[in-house]
Write a protein that holds these residues in place. Structure first.
Motif, PDB file in Angstrom:
ATOM      1  N   SER A 269       0.820  -1.209   0.000  1.00  0.00           N
ATOM      2  CA  SER A 269       0.000   0.000   0.000  1.00  0.00           C
ATOM      3  C   SER A 269       0.855   1.261   0.000  1.00  0.00           C
ATOM      4  O   SER A 269       1.734   1.441   0.844  1.00  0.00           O
ATOM      5  CB  SER A 269      -0.917   0.000   1.215  1.00  0.00           C
ATOM      6  N   GLY A 270       0.602   2.132  -0.964  1.00  0.00           N
ATOM      7  CA  GLY A 270       1.271   3.420  -1.039  1.00  0.00           C
ATOM      8  C   GLY A 270       2.593   3.426  -1.758  1.00  0.00           C
ATOM      9  O   GLY A 270       3.146   4.498  -2.030  1.00  0.00           O
ATOM     10  N   SER A 271       3.157   2.282  -2.054  1.00  0.00           N
ATOM     11  CA  SER A 271       4.457   2.257  -2.721  1.00  0.00           C
ATOM     12  C   SER A 271       4.306   2.562  -4.203  1.00  0.00           C
ATOM     13  O   SER A 271       3.262   2.304  -4.815  1.00  0.00           O
ATOM     14  CB  SER A 271       5.143   0.907  -2.522  1.00  0.00           C
ATOM     15  N   LEU A 272       5.362   3.107  -4.778  1.00  0.00           N
ATOM     16  CA  LEU A 272       5.376   3.490  -6.188  1.00  0.00           C
ATOM     17  C   LEU A 272       6.575   2.816  -6.850  1.00  0.00           C
ATOM     18  O   LEU A 272       7.719   3.066  -6.479  1.00  0.00           O
ATOM     19  CB  LEU A 272       5.488   5.014  -6.328  1.00  0.00           C
ATOM     20  N   LEU A 273       6.307   1.968  -7.813  1.00  0.00           N
ATOM     21  CA  LEU A 273       7.374   1.249  -8.498  1.00  0.00           C
ATOM     22  C   LEU A 273       7.333   1.560  -9.977  1.00  0.00           C
ATOM     23  O   LEU A 273       6.304   1.389 -10.636  1.00  0.00           O
ATOM     24  CB  LEU A 273       7.231  -0.259  -8.291  1.00  0.00           C
ATOM     25  N   THR A 274       8.471   2.031 -10.502  1.00  0.00           N
ATOM     26  CA  THR A 274       8.618   2.228 -11.941  1.00  0.00           C
ATOM     27  C   THR A 274       9.461   1.097 -12.502  1.00  0.00           C
ATOM     28  O   THR A 274      10.601   0.882 -12.068  1.00  0.00           O
ATOM     29  CB  THR A 274       9.296   3.569 -12.260  1.00  0.00           C
ATOM     30  N   VAL A 275       8.904   0.349 -13.439  1.00  0.00           N
ATOM     31  CA  VAL A 275       9.640  -0.717 -14.118  1.00  0.00           C
ATOM     32  C   VAL A 275       9.970  -0.229 -15.521  1.00  0.00           C
ATOM     33  O   VAL A 275       9.076  -0.017 -16.343  1.00  0.00           O
ATOM     34  CB  VAL A 275       8.824  -2.021 -14.177  1.00  0.00           C
ATOM     35  N   ASN A 276      11.251  -0.013 -15.762  1.00  0.00           N
ATOM     36  CA  ASN A 276      11.710   0.399 -17.083  1.00  0.00           C
ATOM     37  C   ASN A 276      12.026  -0.850 -17.890  1.00  0.00           C
ATOM     38  O   ASN A 276      13.045  -1.506 -17.665  1.00  0.00           O
ATOM     39  CB  ASN A 276      12.936   1.301 -16.955  1.00  0.00           C
ATOM     40  N   VAL A 277      11.127  -1.192 -18.795  1.00  0.00           N
ATOM     41  CA  VAL A 277      11.231  -2.439 -19.554  1.00  0.00           C
ATOM     42  C   VAL A 277      11.992  -2.146 -20.843  1.00  0.00           C
ATOM     43  O   VAL A 277      11.436  -1.612 -21.799  1.00  0.00           O
ATOM     44  CB  VAL A 277       9.840  -3.021 -19.850  1.00  0.00           C
ATOM     45  N   ASN A 278      13.261  -2.520 -20.855  1.00  0.00           N
ATOM     46  CA  ASN A 278      14.112  -2.283 -22.024  1.00  0.00           C
ATOM     47  C   ASN A 278      14.333  -3.532 -22.858  1.00  0.00           C
ATOM     48  O   ASN A 278      14.923  -3.452 -23.936  1.00  0.00           O
ATOM     49  CB  ASN A 278      15.469  -1.730 -21.559  1.00  0.00           C
ATOM     50  N   LYS A 279      13.880  -4.682 -22.355  1.00  0.00           N
ATOM     51  CA  LYS A 279      13.955  -5.946 -23.080  1.00  0.00           C
ATOM     52  C   LYS A 279      12.663  -6.716 -22.852  1.00  0.00           C
ATOM     53  O   LYS A 279      11.963  -6.495 -21.846  1.00  0.00           O
ATOM     54  CB  LYS A 279      15.149  -6.786 -22.597  1.00  0.00           C
ATOM     55  N   ASP A 280      12.338  -7.634 -23.749  1.00  0.00           N
ATOM     56  CA  ASP A 280      11.111  -8.417 -23.639  1.00  0.00           C
ATOM     57  C   ASP A 280      11.088  -9.254 -22.363  1.00  0.00           C
ATOM     58  O   ASP A 280      12.104  -9.828 -21.954  1.00  0.00           O
ATOM     59  CB  ASP A 280      10.972  -9.367 -24.830  1.00  0.00           C
ATOM     60  N   LEU A 281       9.903  -9.338 -21.749  1.00  0.00           N
ATOM     61  CA  LEU A 281       9.628 -10.255 -20.644  1.00  0.00           C
ATOM     62  C   LEU A 281       8.380 -11.041 -21.027  1.00  0.00           C
ATOM     63  O   LEU A 281       7.287 -10.493 -21.063  1.00  0.00           O
ATOM     64  CB  LEU A 281       9.399  -9.504 -19.339  1.00  0.00           C
ATOM     65  N   GLU A 282       8.531 -12.324 -21.307  1.00  0.00           N
ATOM     66  CA  GLU A 282       7.427 -13.109 -21.856  1.00  0.00           C
ATOM     67  C   GLU A 282       6.735 -14.009 -20.836  1.00  0.00           C
ATOM     68  O   GLU A 282       5.696 -14.592 -21.156  1.00  0.00           O
ATOM     69  CB  GLU A 282       7.943 -13.989 -22.996  1.00  0.00           C
ATOM     70  N   ASN A 283       7.298 -14.133 -19.606  1.00  0.00           N
ATOM     71  CA  ASN A 283       6.779 -15.142 -18.690  1.00  0.00           C
ATOM     72  C   ASN A 283       6.582 -14.617 -17.270  1.00  0.00           C
ATOM     73  O   ASN A 283       6.766 -15.347 -16.300  1.00  0.00           O
ATOM     74  CB  ASN A 283       7.732 -16.343 -18.659  1.00  0.00           C
ATOM     75  N   MET A 284       6.193 -13.365 -17.154  1.00  0.00           N
ATOM     76  CA  MET A 284       5.949 -12.813 -15.825  1.00  0.00           C
ATOM     77  C   MET A 284       4.694 -13.426 -15.206  1.00  0.00           C
ATOM     78  O   MET A 284       3.765 -13.824 -15.908  1.00  0.00           O
ATOM     79  CB  MET A 284       5.822 -11.304 -15.899  1.00  0.00           C
ATOM     80  N   LYS A 285       4.677 -13.459 -13.875  1.00  0.00           N
ATOM     81  CA  LYS A 285       3.497 -13.949 -13.163  1.00  0.00           C
ATOM     82  C   LYS A 285       2.507 -12.788 -12.987  1.00  0.00           C
ATOM     83  O   LYS A 285       2.542 -11.833 -13.745  1.00  0.00           O
ATOM     84  CB  LYS A 285       3.920 -14.575 -11.843  1.00  0.00           C
ATOM     85  N   THR A 286       1.674 -12.843 -11.989  1.00  0.00           N
ATOM     86  CA  THR A 286       0.587 -11.878 -11.845  1.00  0.00           C
ATOM     87  C   THR A 286       1.076 -10.537 -11.288  1.00  0.00           C
ATOM     88  O   THR A 286       2.212 -10.401 -10.839  1.00  0.00           O
ATOM     89  CB  THR A 286      -0.506 -12.434 -10.924  1.00  0.00           C
ATOM     90  N   VAL A 287       0.167  -9.565 -11.308  1.00  0.00           N
ATOM     91  CA  VAL A 287       0.407  -8.239 -10.732  1.00  0.00           C
ATOM     92  C   VAL A 287      -0.630  -8.000  -9.643  1.00  0.00           C
ATOM     93  O   VAL A 287      -1.826  -8.195  -9.862  1.00  0.00           O
ATOM     94  CB  VAL A 287       0.298  -7.135 -11.804  1.00  0.00           C
ATOM     95  N   ALA A 288      -0.153  -7.563  -8.454  1.00  0.00           N
ATOM     96  CA  ALA A 288      -1.054  -7.230  -7.346  1.00  0.00           C
ATOM     97  C   ALA A 288      -0.727  -5.831  -6.851  1.00  0.00           C
ATOM     98  O   ALA A 288       0.446  -5.470  -6.698  1.00  0.00           O
ATOM     99  CB  ALA A 288      -0.907  -8.241  -6.216  1.00  0.00           C
ATOM    100  N   LEU A 289      -1.759  -5.029  -6.596  1.00  0.00           N
ATOM    101  CA  LEU A 289      -1.590  -3.633  -6.187  1.00  0.00           C
ATOM    102  C   LEU A 289      -2.456  -3.365  -4.965  1.00  0.00           C
ATOM    103  O   LEU A 289      -3.665  -3.228  -5.067  1.00  0.00           O
ATOM    104  CB  LEU A 289      -2.000  -2.685  -7.324  1.00  0.00           C
ATOM    105  N   ALA A 290      -1.817  -3.274  -3.789  1.00  0.00           N
ATOM    106  CA  ALA A 290      -2.554  -3.054  -2.543  1.00  0.00           C
ATOM    107  C   ALA A 290      -2.608  -1.566  -2.231  1.00  0.00           C
ATOM    108  O   ALA A 290      -1.603  -0.876  -2.321  1.00  0.00           O
ATOM    109  CB  ALA A 290      -1.897  -3.810  -1.400  1.00  0.00           C
ATOM    110  N   GLY A 291      -3.775  -1.064  -1.853  1.00  0.00           N
ATOM    111  CA  GLY A 291      -3.903   0.331  -1.448  1.00  0.00           C
ATOM    112  C   GLY A 291      -4.180   1.255  -2.614  1.00  0.00           C
ATOM    113  O   GLY A 291      -3.569   1.167  -3.677  1.00  0.00           O
ATOM    114  N   ALA A 292      -5.094   2.187  -2.401  1.00  0.00           N
ATOM    115  CA  ALA A 292      -5.538   3.078  -3.479  1.00  0.00           C
ATOM    116  C   ALA A 292      -4.421   3.967  -4.003  1.00  0.00           C
ATOM    117  O   ALA A 292      -4.437   4.393  -5.161  1.00  0.00           O
ATOM    118  CB  ALA A 292      -6.710   3.931  -2.994  1.00  0.00           C
ATOM    119  N   SER A 293      -3.431   4.269  -3.163  1.00  0.00           N
ATOM    120  CA  SER A 293      -2.347   5.161  -3.589  1.00  0.00           C
ATOM    121  C   SER A 293      -1.156   4.406  -4.170  1.00  0.00           C
ATOM    122  O   SER A 293      -0.125   5.004  -4.487  1.00  0.00           O
ATOM    123  CB  SER A 293      -1.876   6.015  -2.409  1.00  0.00           C
TER     124      SER A 293
END
Length: 448
Positions: A269-293
């Motif tokens: 909750s409240g954390s901010l993560l920037t992922v700069n994707v400069n190469k392909d990622l074909e097999n990532m698992k799920t994404v979860a986002l806790a907290g409105a901010s």
């Protein structure tokens, strides 16, 4: 370069032992780099209660039990521990769980108070444990500009549930952190979370690094502005468990190797993560986002054609996702249009319009899709990528064929046939929309 050649089992014991002293490696008058010779140490032969403070070349040619390994506090030199044979350095702290960044919890400590350009290279096998009541072990690299390196021959083995790798520390919140690099193996004898910290500090993973099966979480623990760089080899998955964030601050993760990760992104909750994707990622698992901010920003390089996540429709998405460099047909959730819920799709911005998932799970502009069921019937196309003629395989009778660009604009139409000539199209990503009496089926293809 100053080197410390490792050829022993090195044991560090309690930080609170009676008679603790700092024993500085001087190489004395002997000049033979011999670890066992008492004349090479400022206070004579190493004792079990000593802090071994390294600042000159040393050949470790026999076993000694010591408190911890540190670098000299007033030197900007480069020190290095080199693997010799199959010997293992064992560092044992006896911390009782007060603070993971306090002296009794820290087994490896690179701290040059008077300098900010010192490098400590550890290129050997190190076993790290805690015999106290605390459940952690810490490694600290203190002060801006300092570098701690775990080389290609390094093998870190932990035996505590929590491991802290700190580039600045609780005591220096807001200060610019140092840099730690990893290119060896990292494992644990128990299920462990590796928590990385340090305001503005940098943790860089290089080719050769790997995480063992018991490393279950990599966590952005503390330190606004902390950055992780995955500069590993292409198509070598180095981590496939969970990447977590902690605390309501901003972090950055740079993906510089193709398919280096196959992990879940789990933002607190409240954390901010920037992922700069400069190469392909074909097999990532799920994404979860806790907290409105909570906010995840995906910044996608123009060369990236695949950023694929697993079906995340069952995950909590209280936060939102911003996409920089959006191109329809690059980001994927699952394998069909059920990979995200409507509520989750409404939390995605940056595409220039409302987004949807096509029949293959790709994130596209909703305007590019029919209002009918996105997956009304089954179809496939080949070859893909295609240079001229695209072949269509389906059991249905096709009434209409449309080719749409990434903005949803129709660029080609064809009547009900099983082929379409796309040779006139510019190279890029397109969508083939097929219409039959059962509805619409959409396939993504690449024109080369």
């Amino acid at each position: 370069m100053k080197k410390i050649y490792l050829s022993i089992a090195l044991l560090a014991i309690t930080a609170t032992s009676f008679g603790q002293r700092i024993n500085i490696w001087t190489d004395g008058a002997l000049g033979n780099n011999n670890w066992l010779n008492s004349g090479n140490w400022s206070q004579g032969a190493l004792l079990a209660t000593d802090i071994a403070q390294m600042n000159k070349t040393s050949t470790i040619n026999g076993s000694r039990s010591i408190l911890k390994i540190t670098t000299e506090a007033t030197s900007d030199a480069t020190s290095e521990i080199i693997q010799s044979g199959t010997y293992v350095a064992t560092v044992t702290v006896t911390d009782n769980g007060t603070n993971p960044f306090e002296g009794t919890a820290v087994g490896i400590y690179h701290n040059t108070n008077a300098y900010s350009a010192s490098t400590f290279n550890i290129n050997c096998k190190v076993t790290c444990t805690n015999t106290g009541t605390g459940n952690w072990f810490s490694i600290r690299n203190l002060n801006a500009g300092n570098t701690l390196k775990f080389g290609s021959n390094s093998a870190l083995t932990f035996s505590t549930p929590d491991v802290f790798l700190d580039n600045a520390g609780i005591g220096t919140i807001g200060a610019t952190g140092g840099t730690t690099t990893y290119e060896g193996t990292i494992n644990s004898t128990v299920s462990s979370t590796l928590s990385f910290s340090g305001a503005n500090g940098v943790h860089t993973f290089l080719p050769g690094v790997s995480f063992g099966a018991n490393i279950t979480n990599l966590k952005f623990f503390f330190g606004a502005g902390m950055t992780w760089n995955f500069n590993t080899a292409d198509n070598v998955v180095i981590f496939d468990k969970t990447i977590q964030t902690n605390n309501a601050v901003a972090y950055a993760l740079n993906v510089n190797a193709k398919n280096c990760l196959a992990a879940k992104l789990d933002l607190s909750s409240g954390s901010l993560l920037t992922v700069n994707v400069n190469k392909d990622l074909e097999n990532m698992k799920t994404v979860a986002l806790a907290g409105a901010s909570t906010g995840l920003t995906l910044t996608i390089d123009d060369a990236v054609t695949k950023l694929h996540f697993a079906n995340s429709s069952a995950e909590t998405w209280a936060g939102s996702i911003t996409v920089n460099g959006f191109k329809p047909g690059v980001i994927r959730f699952g394998t069909n249009n059920t990979g995200l819920t409507t509520a989750q799709l409404n939390k995605i911005s940056g595409a220039g319009g409302t987004v949807a998932l096509d029949s293959s799970g790709y994130l596209v502009l909703a305007s590019a899709l029919s209002n009918k069921d996105f997956n009304s019937f089954t179809s496939s196309i080949y070859p893909n990528p295609v240079k001229d003629v695209l072949n269509i395989n389906t059991q249905e009778s096709i009434q209409k064929i449309e080719v749409l660009d990434i903005l949803g604009k129709t660029v080609l139409t064809n009547k009900g046939e099983n082929t379409v000539d796309v040779s006139s199209l510019n190279n890029g990503i397109y969508f083939l929309k097929l219409t039959s009496d059962k509805g619409v089926s959409t396939n993504k293809f690449v024109k080369k």
